[in-house]
Design a protein around this motif. Structure first.
Motif, PDB file in Angstrom:
ATOM      1  N   ASP A  25       0.821  -1.214   0.000  1.00 37.59           N
ATOM      2  CA  ASP A  25       0.000   0.000   0.000  1.00 37.59           C
ATOM      3  C   ASP A  25       0.855   1.264   0.000  1.00 37.59           C
ATOM      4  OD1 ASP A  25       0.749  -0.581   2.648  1.00 37.59           O
ATOM      5  OD2 ASP A  25      -1.031   0.370   3.494  1.00 37.59           O
ATOM      6  N   GLN A  26       1.968   1.259   0.703  1.00 36.62           N
ATOM      7  CA  GLN A  26       2.866   2.424   0.695  1.00 36.62           C
ATOM      8  C   GLN A  26       3.504   2.589  -0.678  1.00 36.62           C
ATOM      9  OE1 GLN A  26       5.186   1.548   4.452  1.00 36.62           O
ATOM     10  NE2 GLN A  26       5.267   3.774   4.407  1.00 36.62           N
ATOM     11  N   TYR A  27       3.885   1.480  -1.290  1.00 34.90           N
ATOM     12  CA  TYR A  27       4.479   1.513  -2.627  1.00 34.90           C
ATOM     13  C   TYR A  27       3.491   2.095  -3.636  1.00 34.90           C
ATOM     14  CZ  TYR A  27       6.343  -0.214  -7.054  1.00 34.90           C
ATOM     15  OH  TYR A  27       6.799  -0.315  -8.338  1.00 34.90           O
ATOM     16  N   GLN A  28       2.238   1.648  -3.576  1.00 28.38           N
ATOM     17  CA  GLN A  28       1.220   2.153  -4.492  1.00 28.38           C
ATOM     18  C   GLN A  28       0.969   3.641  -4.282  1.00 28.38           C
ATOM     19  OE1 GLN A  28      -1.841  -0.725  -3.610  1.00 28.38           O
ATOM     20  NE2 GLN A  28      -1.333  -1.952  -5.406  1.00 28.38           N
ATOM     21  N   GLU A  29       0.975   4.083  -3.035  1.00 25.82           N
ATOM     22  CA  GLU A  29       0.818   5.518  -2.750  1.00 25.82           C
ATOM     23  C   GLU A  29       1.960   6.323  -3.350  1.00 25.82           C
ATOM     24  OE1 GLU A  29      -0.125   6.853   1.206  1.00 25.82           O
ATOM     25  OE2 GLU A  29      -1.264   5.015   1.589  1.00 25.82           O
ATOM     26  N   LEU A  30       3.177   5.812  -3.234  1.00 27.72           N
ATOM     27  CA  LEU A  30       4.333   6.499  -3.825  1.00 27.72           C
ATOM     28  C   LEU A  30       4.196   6.601  -5.343  1.00 27.72           C
ATOM     29  CD1 LEU A  30       7.308   5.027  -1.769  1.00 27.72           C
ATOM     30  CD2 LEU A  30       6.507   7.393  -1.764  1.00 27.72           C
ATOM     31  N   LEU A  31       3.753   5.520  -5.978  1.00 28.63           N
ATOM     32  CA  LEU A  31       3.552   5.549  -7.428  1.00 28.63           C
ATOM     33  C   LEU A  31       2.494   6.571  -7.814  1.00 28.63           C
ATOM     34  CD1 LEU A  31       3.676   1.793  -8.499  1.00 28.63           C
ATOM     35  CD2 LEU A  31       5.429   3.549  -8.792  1.00 28.63           C
ATOM     36  N   GLU A  32       1.400   6.631  -7.060  1.00 30.45           N
ATOM     37  CA  GLU A  32       0.350   7.612  -7.333  1.00 30.45           C
ATOM     38  C   GLU A  32       0.883   9.034  -7.176  1.00 30.45           C
ATOM     39  OE1 GLU A  32      -2.964   6.635  -4.811  1.00 30.45           O
ATOM     40  OE2 GLU A  32      -3.266   4.695  -5.804  1.00 30.45           O
ATOM     41  N   ASP A  36       1.072  11.950 -10.028  1.00 37.46           N
ATOM     42  CA  ASP A  36       0.526  13.297  -9.814  1.00 37.46           C
ATOM     43  C   ASP A  36       1.577  14.361 -10.095  1.00 37.46           C
ATOM     44  OD1 ASP A  36      -1.878  12.123  -9.078  1.00 37.46           O
ATOM     45  OD2 ASP A  36      -1.576  12.435  -6.920  1.00 37.46           O
ATOM     46  N   LEU A  37       2.786  14.146  -9.607  1.00 39.63           N
ATOM     47  CA  LEU A  37       3.867  15.113  -9.831  1.00 39.63           C
ATOM     48  C   LEU A  37       4.229  15.214 -11.308  1.00 39.63           C
ATOM     49  CD1 LEU A  37       6.166  14.317  -6.774  1.00 39.63           C
ATOM     50  CD2 LEU A  37       4.877  16.437  -7.181  1.00 39.63           C
ATOM     51  N   ALA A  38       4.213  14.087 -12.010  1.00 42.60           N
ATOM     52  CA  ALA A  38       4.494  14.100 -13.444  1.00 42.60           C
ATOM     53  C   ALA A  38       3.429  14.895 -14.193  1.00 42.60           C
ATOM     54  CB  ALA A  38       4.585  12.675 -13.984  1.00 42.60           C
ATOM     55  N   THR A  39       2.182  14.734 -13.797  1.00 41.07           N
ATOM     56  CA  THR A  39       1.088  15.476 -14.430  1.00 41.07           C
ATOM     57  C   THR A  39       1.248  16.972 -14.188  1.00 41.07           C
ATOM     58  OG1 THR A  39      -0.413  13.597 -14.204  1.00 41.07           O
ATOM     59  CG2 THR A  39      -1.420  15.766 -14.509  1.00 41.07           C
ATOM     60  N   VAL A  40       1.579  17.340 -12.967  1.00 40.75           N
ATOM     61  CA  VAL A  40       1.794  18.757 -12.642  1.00 40.75           C
ATOM     62  C   VAL A  40       2.928  19.319 -13.499  1.00 40.75           C
ATOM     63  CG1 VAL A  40       2.597  20.337 -10.847  1.00 40.75           C
ATOM     64  CG2 VAL A  40       0.861  18.634 -10.310  1.00 40.75           C
TER      65      VAL A  40
END
Length: 64
Positions: A25-32, A36-40
């Motif tokens: 779950d922590q890994y998936q949060e980091l990927l998300e 988000d940062l890439a989109t920004v």
């Protein structure tokens, strides 16, 4: 999210950290967060619209 677990490392023969073990779950949060940062970053140069302009536009389109 549950309380943070203690970080676990995988080390080489000399004790140098070479990998980290994370709960899925922590890994998936980091990927998300990275997505988000890439989109920004991709949208940084786009023109912005004020909140008021957005509301007017949504009302004019019947979406609000």
């Amino acid at each position: 999210m549950p309380a943070q677990q203690k970080t676990k490392y995988i080390t080489d023969d000399e004790g140098n950290r070479v990998s980290v073990v994370l709960p899925v779950d922590q890994y998936q949060e980091l990927l998300e967060d990275l997505e988000d940062l890439a989109t920004v970053a991709e949208r940084r140069g786009e023109e912005t619209v004020s909140h008021d302009e957005l509301i007017k536009s949504l009302k004019a389109d019947g979406k609000l």
